[in-house]
Design a protein around this motif. Structure first.
Motif, PDB file in Angstrom:
ATOM      1  N   VAL A 104       0.868  -1.195   0.000  1.00  0.00           N
ATOM      2  CA  VAL A 104       0.000   0.000   0.000  1.00  0.00           C
ATOM      3  C   VAL A 104       0.896   1.234   0.000  1.00  0.00           C
ATOM      4  N   GLY A 105       0.275   2.404  -0.057  1.00  0.00           N
ATOM      5  CA  GLY A 105       1.054   3.645   0.013  1.00  0.00           C
ATOM      6  C   GLY A 105       1.204   4.293  -1.348  1.00  0.00           C
ATOM      7  N   LYS A 106       1.999   5.361  -1.361  1.00  0.00           N
ATOM      8  CA  LYS A 106       2.083   6.204  -2.570  1.00  0.00           C
ATOM      9  C   LYS A 106       2.492   5.438  -3.822  1.00  0.00           C
ATOM     10  N   ALA A 107       3.539   4.597  -3.694  1.00  0.00           N
ATOM     11  CA  ALA A 107       4.047   3.889  -4.884  1.00  0.00           C
ATOM     12  C   ALA A 107       2.969   2.958  -5.452  1.00  0.00           C
ATOM     13  N   ALA A 108       2.304   2.246  -4.562  1.00  0.00           N
ATOM     14  CA  ALA A 108       1.263   1.302  -5.014  1.00  0.00           C
ATOM     15  C   ALA A 108       0.102   2.077  -5.648  1.00  0.00           C
ATOM     16  N   GLU A 109      -0.278   3.191  -5.008  1.00  0.00           N
ATOM     17  CA  GLU A 109      -1.397   3.989  -5.547  1.00  0.00           C
ATOM     18  C   GLU A 109      -1.063   4.544  -6.931  1.00  0.00           C
ATOM     19  N   LYS A 110       0.191   4.989  -7.083  1.00  0.00           N
ATOM     20  CA  LYS A 110       0.603   5.548  -8.374  1.00  0.00           C
ATOM     21  C   LYS A 110       0.568   4.465  -9.457  1.00  0.00           C
ATOM     22  N   MET A 111       1.121   3.304  -9.113  1.00  0.00           N
ATOM     23  CA  MET A 111       1.130   2.225 -10.116  1.00  0.00           C
ATOM     24  C   MET A 111      -0.283   1.767 -10.465  1.00  0.00           C
ATOM     25  N   ALA A 112      -1.154   1.719  -9.465  1.00  0.00           N
ATOM     26  CA  ALA A 112      -2.544   1.303  -9.723  1.00  0.00           C
ATOM     27  C   ALA A 112      -3.224   2.331 -10.632  1.00  0.00           C
ATOM     28  N   LYS A 113      -2.958   3.603 -10.357  1.00  0.00           N
ATOM     29  CA  LYS A 113      -3.579   4.671 -11.155  1.00  0.00           C
ATOM     30  C   LYS A 113      -3.115   4.619 -12.611  1.00  0.00           C
ATOM     31  N   GLN A 114      -1.823   4.333 -12.781  1.00  0.00           N
ATOM     32  CA  GLN A 114      -1.263   4.345 -14.143  1.00  0.00           C
ATOM     33  C   GLN A 114      -1.439   3.021 -14.879  1.00  0.00           C
ATOM     34  N   LEU A 115      -2.013   2.049 -14.214  1.00  0.00           N
ATOM     35  CA  LEU A 115      -2.142   0.714 -14.822  1.00  0.00           C
ATOM     36  C   LEU A 115      -3.057   0.760 -16.051  1.00  0.00           C
ATOM     37  N   PRO A 116      -2.542   0.411 -17.243  1.00  0.00           N
ATOM     38  CA  PRO A 116      -3.410   0.433 -18.427  1.00  0.00           C
ATOM     39  C   PRO A 116      -4.473  -0.670 -18.360  1.00  0.00           C
ATOM     40  N   MET A 117      -5.611  -0.414 -18.955  1.00  0.00           N
ATOM     41  CA  MET A 117      -6.656  -1.435 -19.026  1.00  0.00           C
ATOM     42  C   MET A 117      -6.108  -2.650 -19.780  1.00  0.00           C
ATOM     43  N   GLY A 118      -6.554  -3.822 -19.385  1.00  0.00           N
ATOM     44  CA  GLY A 118      -6.057  -5.042 -20.033  1.00  0.00           C
ATOM     45  C   GLY A 118      -4.797  -5.593 -19.378  1.00  0.00           C
ATOM     46  N   GLU A 119      -4.269  -4.853 -18.382  1.00  0.00           N
ATOM     47  CA  GLU A 119      -3.043  -5.330 -17.724  1.00  0.00           C
ATOM     48  C   GLU A 119      -3.286  -5.582 -16.236  1.00  0.00           C
ATOM     49  N   VAL A 120      -2.267  -6.171 -15.627  1.00  0.00           N
ATOM     50  CA  VAL A 120      -2.413  -6.612 -14.235  1.00  0.00           C
ATOM     51  C   VAL A 120      -1.284  -6.022 -13.389  1.00  0.00           C
ATOM     52  N   LEU A 121      -1.625  -5.649 -12.173  1.00  0.00           N
ATOM     53  CA  LEU A 121      -0.607  -5.217 -11.215  1.00  0.00           C
ATOM     54  C   LEU A 121      -0.710  -6.137 -10.003  1.00  0.00           C
ATOM     55  N   ILE A 122       0.407  -6.743  -9.626  1.00  0.00           N
ATOM     56  CA  ILE A 122       0.416  -7.539  -8.395  1.00  0.00           C
ATOM     57  C   ILE A 122       1.144  -6.722  -7.339  1.00  0.00           C
ATOM     58  N   ILE A 123       0.495  -6.555  -6.192  1.00  0.00           N
ATOM     59  CA  ILE A 123       1.151  -5.804  -5.116  1.00  0.00           C
ATOM     60  C   ILE A 123       1.812  -6.793  -4.144  1.00  0.00           C
ATOM     61  N   GLU A 124       2.757  -6.284  -3.374  1.00  0.00           N
ATOM     62  CA  GLU A 124       3.544  -7.149  -2.487  1.00  0.00           C
ATOM     63  C   GLU A 124       2.663  -7.857  -1.445  1.00  0.00           C
ATOM     64  N   ASN A 125       3.134  -8.994  -1.006  1.00  0.00           N
ATOM     65  CA  ASN A 125       2.529  -9.871   0.010  1.00  0.00           C
ATOM     66  C   ASN A 125       1.788  -9.082   1.116  1.00  0.00           C
ATOM     67  N   THR A 126       0.496  -9.309   1.211  1.00  0.00           N
ATOM     68  CA  THR A 126      -0.296  -8.561   2.211  1.00  0.00           C
ATOM     69  C   THR A 126       0.154  -8.857   3.641  1.00  0.00           C
ATOM     70  N   ARG A 127       0.757 -10.030   3.831  1.00  0.00           N
ATOM     71  CA  ARG A 127       1.182 -10.388   5.199  1.00  0.00           C
ATOM     72  C   ARG A 127       2.529  -9.785   5.593  1.00  0.00           C
ATOM     73  N   PHE A 128       3.070  -8.895   4.756  1.00  0.00           N
ATOM     74  CA  PHE A 128       4.245  -8.123   5.194  1.00  0.00           C
ATOM     75  C   PHE A 128       3.794  -7.077   6.213  1.00  0.00           C
ATOM     76  N   HIS A 129       2.484  -6.873   6.309  1.00  0.00           N
ATOM     77  CA  HIS A 129       1.932  -5.844   7.214  1.00  0.00           C
ATOM     78  C   HIS A 129       1.240  -6.489   8.407  1.00  0.00           C
ATOM     79  N   LYS A 130       1.553  -5.952   9.588  1.00  0.00           N
ATOM     80  CA  LYS A 130       0.923  -6.492  10.807  1.00  0.00           C
ATOM     81  C   LYS A 130      -0.591  -6.349  10.752  1.00  0.00           C
ATOM     82  N   GLY A 131      -1.050  -5.287  10.096  1.00  0.00           N
ATOM     83  CA  GLY A 131      -2.490  -5.011  10.054  1.00  0.00           C
ATOM     84  C   GLY A 131      -3.295  -6.061   9.306  1.00  0.00           C
ATOM     85  N   GLU A 132      -2.643  -6.827   8.439  1.00  0.00           N
ATOM     86  CA  GLU A 132      -3.370  -7.814   7.631  1.00  0.00           C
ATOM     87  C   GLU A 132      -4.119  -8.821   8.506  1.00  0.00           C
TER      88      GLU A 132
END
Ligand code: AMP
Length: 400
Positions: A98-126
């Motif tokens: 999560v955070g700025k880098a992830a938000e930027k990449m999600a925003k710029q993600l072209p339609m028809g493509e996929v973005l995988i974000i890092e392991n959700t369990r890297f965060h205690k909050g998960e």
């Protein structure tokens, strides 16, 4: 999935918790990835884009000596190339969850493509189901799709809490999740009878609730595997060194009485393949399960049990199978599990509906290449168990 994904960014929770080679980190079994493909393909085909999130392993339990996360081992980047190959599209990876880098990449993600974000369990909050973390995740998509049945019994941020941040019509189950729920409900709601449940595996305690529930609504309950010996001992049998849970003897008798009262046929293995050692090289014999001598242990169901169980299975209209009949990982104790798999496949061919749910029975069916010969093989071990026990799974409840 009623949503049309055209020009939409879908935040998709999948279960990409795949086994990896411990040295090369190559995927050794991609079943879970393949199971999520129909949902991802639908999103892309509609003209949308998918921001994919998943956990992988237990990174916060297995940290390095200095307490930091072993990113090299647990990064979700290990699956990126393979997913791209299967989907035949560009798959990007963000080393932040999560955070700025992830938000930027999600925003710029072209339609028809996929973005995988890092392991959700890297965060205690998960695992805590943390709201703030879930809110950050929710920023990555216009709609939320949950296709991670394997973790549906966990009230985690990415499986459950995140759903709060999407309105009705902006969230849905994926195809896998829908199929899992539909097939489990075929067993639970108005099944064709006779309904036979085959329960095996190591411990009675793990499947106690399921057994109780099954005795309420199945016609036949077959008990095999290590858990059968607790029943044998409860009935006054000699079980030698077989697996036993002495604190569950009373419960075993209670279940036997309950089954009798309800007219449910509870089948235990008359005979067992016994061994003088927990090893594939041990000396083996076949004996009555209640007459196992000192020092020996029951590691598989015997021929008589296979015949009894197979007869009941082949006459069933609905079959639920959870847990192996013996230590099937060792070839000398795999016959019981294999024979039961064959009987389930034969019943299915005759028109029965068969659901194989739970890690090790799934492994057995896969080993025997019988996946296509049973009606449905569930991807969720613990989640399927809880669903069948009648519990409300938090990730499913969160969608309504
Ligand atoms: P579960 O995870 O409870 O489904 O248990 C699966 C495990 O139970 C497998 O690893 C089997 O080897 C083990 N198991 C099955 N039958 C026996 C048995 N008779 N004695 C010891 N372990 C068994």
């Amino acid at each position: 999935m009623d949503i049309n994904f055209k020009n939409k960014k879908a935040l998709v929770r999948v279960d990409f918790n795949v086994p990896l080679n411990s040295k090369t980190f190559k995927i050794t079994d991609d079943t879970r990835i393949r199971a999520a493909l129909p949902t991802l393909k639908k999103i892309l085909k509609d003209g949308g884009a998918a921001v994919v999130m998943s956990h992988l392993g237990r990174p916060l339990k297995k940290t390095k000596d200095d307490g930091s996360i072993d990113v090299e081992k647990f990064t979700l980047n290990h699956v990126v190339k393979h997913v791209a190959k299967l989907l035949k599209t560009k798959v990007h990876f963000c080393s932040e969850t999560v955070g700025k880098a992830a938000e930027k990449m999600a925003k710029q993600l072209p339609m028809g493509e996929v973005l995988i974000i890092e392991n959700t369990r890297f965060h205690k909050g998960e695992k805590k189901g943390d709201e703030a973390f879930a809110k950050q995740l929710a920023k990555l998509g216009d709609v939320f799709i949950n296709d991670a049945f394997g973790t549906a019994h966990r009230a985690h941020a990415s499986t459950t809490t995140v759903a709060k941040f999407f309105k009705k019509g902006e969230k849905s189950f994926g195809y896998l999740m829908q199929a899992e729920i539909k097939n489990a409900n075929k067993v639970l709601n108005n099944p064709d009878r006779p309904l036979t449940a085959i329960i095996g595996g190591a411990k009675v305690s793990d499947k106690m609730l399921l057994l109780e529930k099954l005795i309420d609504f199945a016609d036949n309950v077959i008990v095999g595997g290590g858990m059968a010996y607790t029943f044998m001992k409860a009935q006054g049998g000699n079980i030698g060194n077989s697996l036993v849970e002495d604190d569950r003897l009373k419960l075993a008798n209670k279940l036997i009485i309950k089954a009798k009262k309800r007219g449910v046929k509870l089948l235990l293995p008359k005979d067992s393949v016994i061994a003088d050692n927990f090893s594939n090289d041990a000396n083996i014999e076949t004996k009555y399960s209640k007459r196992i001598r000192k020092g020996w242990m029951g590691l598989d169901i015997g021929e008589k049990a296979v015949a009894d169980f197979s007869k009941v299975i082949k006459n069933s209209k609905t079959i639920l199978w959870n847990g192996p009949m013996g230590v099937f990982e060792m070839s000398n104790f795999a016959n019981g599990t294999k024979s039961i798999a064959t009987a389930v496949a034969a019943a299915t061919k005759k028109g029965a509906f068969s659901l194989v749910g739970g890690g090790d029975s799934v492994a057995a069916v896969t080993q025997m290449k019988l996946n296509d010969d049973v009606s449905y093989v569930s991807t969720g071990g613990g989640a399927m168990l809880e669903f069948l026990e009648g519990k409300e799974l938090p990730a499913i409840a969160a969608m309504s």
